[in-house]
Design an enzyme around this catalytic site. Structure first.
Site, mmCIF file in Angstrom:
data_model
loop_
_atom_site.group_PDB
_atom_site.id
_atom_site.type_symbol
_atom_site.label_atom_id
_atom_site.label_comp_id
_atom_site.label_asym_id
_atom_site.label_seq_id
_atom_site.Cartn_x
_atom_site.Cartn_y
_atom_site.Cartn_z
ATOM 1 N N CYS A 1 13.715 11.952 5.244
ATOM 2 C CA CYS A 1 13.661 11.599 6.672
ATOM 3 C C CYS A 1 14.995 11.856 7.358
ATOM 4 C CB CYS A 1 13.229 10.154 6.826
ATOM 5 S SG CYS A 1 14.214 9.036 5.832
ATOM 6 N N LYS B 1 0.846 -1.195 0.000
ATOM 7 C CA LYS B 1 0.000 0.000 0.000
ATOM 8 C C LYS B 1 0.884 1.249 0.000
ATOM 9 C CE LYS B 1 -1.821 3.008 2.549
ATOM 10 N NZ LYS B 1 -1.881 4.160 1.641
ATOM 11 N N GLU C 1 10.121 17.308 13.452
ATOM 12 C CA GLU C 1 10.493 17.147 12.052
ATOM 13 C C GLU C 1 9.610 18.075 11.220
ATOM 14 O OE1 GLU C 1 9.062 13.585 10.056
ATOM 15 O OE2 GLU C 1 11.068 13.307 9.230
ATOM 16 N N GLU D 1 9.601 2.521 10.508
ATOM 17 C CA GLU D 1 10.697 3.442 10.174
ATOM 18 C C GLU D 1 10.079 4.830 10.133
ATOM 19 O OE1 GLU D 1 13.861 2.652 9.558
ATOM 20 O OE2 GLU D 1 13.645 0.472 9.564
HETATM 21 P P1 NAD Z 1 2.237 9.163 6.850
HETATM 22 O O1 NAD Z 1 2.501 8.521 8.162
HETATM 23 O O2 NAD Z 1 1.189 10.195 6.761
HETATM 24 O O3 NAD Z 1 1.832 8.054 5.765
HETATM 25 C C1 NAD Z 1 2.669 6.960 5.456
HETATM 26 C C2 NAD Z 1 1.818 5.826 4.917
HETATM 27 O O4 NAD Z 1 0.963 5.344 5.953
HETATM 28 C C3 NAD Z 1 0.899 6.211 3.773
HETATM 29 O O5 NAD Z 1 0.846 5.146 2.849
HETATM 30 C C4 NAD Z 1 -0.439 6.404 4.473
HETATM 31 O O6 NAD Z 1 -1.541 6.215 3.614
HETATM 32 C C5 NAD Z 1 -0.374 5.297 5.501
HETATM 33 N N1 NAD Z 1 -1.246 5.483 6.664
HETATM 34 C C6 NAD Z 1 -1.725 6.631 7.196
HETATM 35 N N2 NAD Z 1 -2.490 6.368 8.279
HETATM 36 C C7 NAD Z 1 -2.495 5.025 8.440
HETATM 37 C C8 NAD Z 1 -3.090 4.140 9.391
HETATM 38 N N3 NAD Z 1 -3.840 4.593 10.407
HETATM 39 N N4 NAD Z 1 -2.874 2.813 9.265
HETATM 40 C C9 NAD Z 1 -2.087 2.337 8.270
HETATM 41 N N5 NAD Z 1 -1.515 3.119 7.327
HETATM 42 C C10 NAD Z 1 -1.710 4.456 7.418
HETATM 43 O O7 NAD Z 1 3.654 9.687 6.347
HETATM 44 P P2 NAD Z 1 3.957 10.540 5.043
HETATM 45 O O8 NAD Z 1 3.496 11.937 5.301
HETATM 46 O O9 NAD Z 1 3.467 9.828 3.833
HETATM 47 O O10 NAD Z 1 5.552 10.462 5.004
HETATM 48 C C11 NAD Z 1 6.381 11.331 5.676
HETATM 49 C C12 NAD Z 1 6.998 10.670 6.890
HETATM 50 O O11 NAD Z 1 7.733 9.501 6.522
HETATM 51 C C13 NAD Z 1 8.013 11.564 7.560
HETATM 52 O O12 NAD Z 1 7.818 11.563 8.953
HETATM 53 C C14 NAD Z 1 9.351 10.909 7.219
HETATM 54 O O13 NAD Z 1 10.380 11.173 8.116
HETATM 55 C C15 NAD Z 1 8.981 9.478 7.200
HETATM 56 N N6 NAD Z 1 10.004 8.710 6.465
HETATM 57 C C16 NAD Z 1 10.868 7.916 7.176
HETATM 58 C C17 NAD Z 1 11.864 7.199 6.503
HETATM 59 C C18 NAD Z 1 12.830 6.308 7.239
HETATM 60 O O14 NAD Z 1 13.601 5.619 6.596
HETATM 61 N N7 NAD Z 1 12.845 6.284 8.553
HETATM 62 C C19 NAD Z 1 11.948 7.301 5.110
HETATM 63 C C20 NAD Z 1 11.058 8.119 4.427
HETATM 64 C C21 NAD Z 1 10.083 8.823 5.125
#
Ligand code: NAD
Length: 491
Positions: free
Chosen positions: A284, A171, A385, A246
């Site tokens: 990130c 997903k 962040e 992550e």
């Molecule tokens: P997000 O948490 O809003 O969404 C990430 C994913 O989770 C999406 O596919 C979203 O649809 C899904 N999601 C949202 N709510 C959910 C739920 N309740 N249950 C299951 N899935 C759900 O994050 P974002 O805004 O898409 O991405 C940005 C974040 O990702 C930043 O905090 C960034 O630091 C982090 N990130 C971390 C790494 C790493 O390697 N640690 C790498 C890239 C991004």
């Protein structure tokens, strides 16, 4: 074209979602939005393919060959996929191409690693016993990814998951699904058996949480924001799934004055800027917290302020653009709110802090690279962040103070130290509570080395051998070659 992939078929859905180009708000594509029925079908298909299908027991060399074919296909389609990633995320096409090269390296690495993995023989001290610890796949894995590195993040998960013999339901972020759809098409073309790879699209609260709660799912691997990560950990608890999260970072970039002696100065300026402004800070591991030695502070800040104002913003497909837009209007609002809060709390704005004036950029979600000085570690823009092009600057006078500032955070994804003193570089690298620490560098990574967070930046590791272990169970097999009565009970 239908965009959900369930049990080896591309299927449509009743609802659709528009995918928007952040550079000009044009609609790039319309994709299907999975409902509860499609989500359930995808999990069932993955369950059947795991329980009854050939994949988990397919010889490792064949599973590795599939990954290698995917790597070849990615190279064949590189330009098209890079363009799609740029249209979807806004990042420059130069960066999208680098992402694809990295993704190819990840598929090739896991193809090789899994074929080199061996069972472990245990010496039990009893000659009649053969004891082995063997690797087995975990089962049905749900892979949930964010919007900033869509293709890269899914590859870090899907390559080791398939190498290990699992079946998956993918997903991607609803904001940037297009290159994940392209990757699933390549997995199909490469010969992934029916039901082994499934793709559902849609919003997090609806589609994502149904996947996480589904009792037929064995493992969830999630990359994304902290709040979502916590919700997933809670939701997965009832069914005791394996969960790897992550999450975000607030990454310190510690600069000692000796790193900037002579020609070192230009290198430091350049790297501090790349650390934070690459992909508009939507990384990130972005080096968003500059922690600089007092004696270098003013000169470094002046140089960055001047250079930051010269960064060329523009459509990622235009080769002249150095930085693209932010991913959405909502995200830009969030970034602007962080700058406003820092200024209200007493920070000084030295560059950016505004949308670009260029009339050609008005339709996109652009924001100028921003430099904030006179910040304190308790300000929101320093603690949280921002995920935007915001560099905050703190100063120190001693090594101990630099380490204390760098570790004064709940997060621990990545960080860097710049110094000409090798011993100090090593000491500081060891002192930092971060999953990755660069010494005199920022950003590079290789598939062979683990990636992940300390503290609240996460609980798993991707890449490296551990990135494969995350998708494997260990089974101990004990064979008695000379079975005999135990004699425990007398009669
Ligand atoms: P997000 O948490 O809003 O969404 C990430 C994913 O989770 C999406 O596919 C979203 O649809 C899904 N999601 C949202 N709510 C959910 C739920 N309740 N249950 C299951 N899935 C759900 O994050 P974002 O805004 O898409 O991405 C940005 C974040 O990702 C930043 O905090 C960034 O630091 C982090 N990130 C971390 C790494 C790493 O390697 N640690 C790498 C890239 C991004």
């Amino acid at each position: 074209m239908p965009s959900l992939y369930v049990d080896g078929e591309w299927i449509g859905a009743a609802a659709e979602r528009e995918v928007v180009n952040p550079a000009d708000q044009s609609v790039v594509a319309k994709v299907d939005e999975a409902g509860a029925a499609e989500v359930r079908s995808a999990v069932r298909a993955a369950r059947r393919a795991f329980d009854d299908g050939p994949w988990p027991a397919t010889p490792v060399a064949e599973r590795a060959a599939l990954l290698d074919r995917v790597a070849d296909l990615l190279l064949r389609d590189k330009e098209e996929i890079a363009r799609t990633e740029t249209l979807d995320t806004g990042k420059t096409v130069k960066e999208s191409r680098i992402d694809i090269d990295d993704v190819v390296a990840v598929f090739r690495y896991y193809a090789r690693l899994v074929t080199e993995q061996h069972d472990r023989t245990v010496d039990t001290g009893r000659p009649e016993i053969e004891s082995r610890v063997v690797h087995e796949p975990v089962g049905v894995c749900v892979l949930i990814t964010p919007w900033n590195y869509p293709l890269l993040q899914i590859s870090w998960k899907v390559a080791p998951a398939l190498a290990a013999g699992n079946t998956v339901v993918i997903k991607p972020s609803e904001v940037t699904p297009l290159t994940t759809i392209a990757l699933v098409r390549l997995l199909e073309e490469a010969g992934a058996p029916r039901g082994v790879v499934n793709l559902v699209l849609g919003g997090g609260p609806a589609v994502g949480s149904s996947l996480v709660e589904d009792p037929d799912v064995d493992l969830v691997s999630f990359t994304g924001g902290a709040a979502t990560g916590r919700a997933i950990l809670r939701a997965a608890a009832d069914t005791v799934k394996r969960v790897a999260v992550e999450l975000g970072g607030k990454n310190p970039n510690v600069v000692f004055a000796d790193a900037a002696d002579g020609e070192g100065f230009e290198t430091v300026v350049d790297n501090v800027m790349t650390a934070v402004f690459l992909h508009s800070g939507q990384v990130c591991s972005a080096g968003a917290r500059l922690i600089v030695e007092d004696s270098l502070h003013d000169r470094l800040v002046d140089a960055i302020a001047e250079r930051a104002e010269r960064i060329v913003l523009g459509d990622g497909l235009d080769p002249r653009s150095e930085v693209g837009p932010l991913v959405s209007a909502q995200h830009r609002d969030k970034v602007e709110a962080y700058v406003a809060s820092a200024l209200a709390e007493g920070a000084t704005l030295r560059a950016g802090g505004r949308r670009p004036a260029d009339p050609q950029l008005q339709a996109g979600f652009y924001y100028r690279p921003t430099l904030l000085t006179d910040v304190r570690a308790d300000m929101r823009a320093v603690r949280e962040e921002t995920f935007g092009p915001i560099l905050t600057v703190e100063r120190f006078t001693s090594e101990a103070e630099a380490c204390a500032l760098a570790n004064d955070t709940d997060l621990g994804l990545a960080g860097a130290v710049w110094t000409a003193d090798a011993a100090r570089g090593e000491r500081v690298a060891r002192a930092l509570r971060q999953g990755t620490v660069w010494i005199n560098d920022y950003h590079p990574y290789v598939p062979q080395a683990e990636w992940g967070g300390y503290k609240r930046s996460g609980n798993g590791r991707e890449l490296g051998p551990t990135g494969l272990h995350e998708y494997q169970e260990l089974k101990h097999i004990w064979r008695n070659t000379a079975p005999a009565p135990t004699g425990w009970f007398a009669s």
